[in-house]
Design a protein around this motif. Structure first.
Motif, PDB file in Angstrom:
ATOM      1  N   PHE A  55       0.840  -1.201   0.000  1.00  0.00           N
ATOM      2  CA  PHE A  55       0.000   0.000   0.000  1.00  0.00           C
ATOM      3  C   PHE A  55       0.874   1.249   0.000  1.00  0.00           C
ATOM      4  N   ALA A  56       1.898   1.255   0.837  1.00  0.00           N
ATOM      5  CA  ALA A  56       2.820   2.401   0.889  1.00  0.00           C
ATOM      6  C   ALA A  56       3.530   2.580  -0.447  1.00  0.00           C
ATOM      7  N   ALA A  57       3.920   1.493  -1.086  1.00  0.00           N
ATOM      8  CA  ALA A  57       4.596   1.578  -2.386  1.00  0.00           C
ATOM      9  C   ALA A  57       3.652   2.135  -3.451  1.00  0.00           C
ATOM     10  N   VAL A  58       2.389   1.713  -3.426  1.00  0.00           N
ATOM     11  CA  VAL A  58       1.400   2.236  -4.370  1.00  0.00           C
ATOM     12  C   VAL A  58       1.214   3.734  -4.145  1.00  0.00           C
ATOM     13  N   LEU A  59       1.044   4.121  -2.891  1.00  0.00           N
ATOM     14  CA  LEU A  59       0.856   5.544  -2.596  1.00  0.00           C
ATOM     15  C   LEU A  59       2.069   6.358  -3.031  1.00  0.00           C
TER      16      LEU A  59
END
Length: 189
Positions: A55-59
């Motif tokens: 999720f952090a990588a997507v954001l």
């Protein structure tokens, strides 16, 4: 056969972007993401640590660049209108962006890539402050927040947009955002 790590990461990020935009971090399922990507779910853990890391990588990949490529041209109301139109166009080109920003705010206690994103926002505020010398920097920062809100509102709140302005089209909404931004340039701070 060698494994194409970058292609696999890209597939996972693309599938995760769609999943997280639709249902957020809590609603997303690693199995669904890996199935959509056509990649073994163990790769998620190998590359991103866990679902929260993904999720952090997507954001970071998506929202970190909200203001990238948007420059301030002109001065006064023209500058405000240009920035608002460019933000609206960016949101239209990346429809998942508004939802990802909303999920980030709902599900995380801190923003992802905060330092880098804050630097991008500060650069936009500084550029717009030069174009709006009648306003102090604090007021210009509030204006930038208003521009982002205007540009993303219909993407983040599509049902409200439909109820309030049922005849709105992409071009009429863009024109309204630009006109409202131009009017904001005249508001004292």
């Amino acid at each position: 056969m060698s494994w194409n790590t970058e292609a696999t990461r890209r597939k996972l990020l693309e599938a995760a972007t769609a999943q997280f935009a639709d249902v957020g971090l809590a609603g997303a399922r690693v199995d669904a993401i890996s199935r959509e990507a056509g990649v073994n779910k163990e790769r998620i853990y190998q590359y991103f640590g866990d679902k929260a890391g993904l999720f952090a990588a997507v954001l970071a990949a998506e929202v970190e660049h909200l203001l990238d490529g948007i420059s301030v041209t002109g001065s006064g109301a023209d500058a405000m209108g240009h920035v608002a139109g460019a933000l609206h166009d960016s949101a239209a080109a990346h429809p998942h962006l508004a939802r990802l920003l909303a999920w980030e705010s709902l599900e995380l206690s801190e923003p992802v890539s905060a330092e880098r994103r804050a630097a991008g926002c500060a650069a936009m505020v500084a550029s717009l402050a030069e174009a709006l010398p009648q306003h102090d920097r604090t007021h210009v920062a509030e204006l930038v927040l208003s521009l982002i809100s205007l540009a993303l509102a219909d993407r983040c709140l599509p049902h409200v947009a439909t109820l309030v302005a049922p005849g709105s089209t992409a071009s009429s909404r863009r024109a309204a955002v630009v006109a409202q931004a131009r009017a904001l340039a005249a508001v004292g701070g």
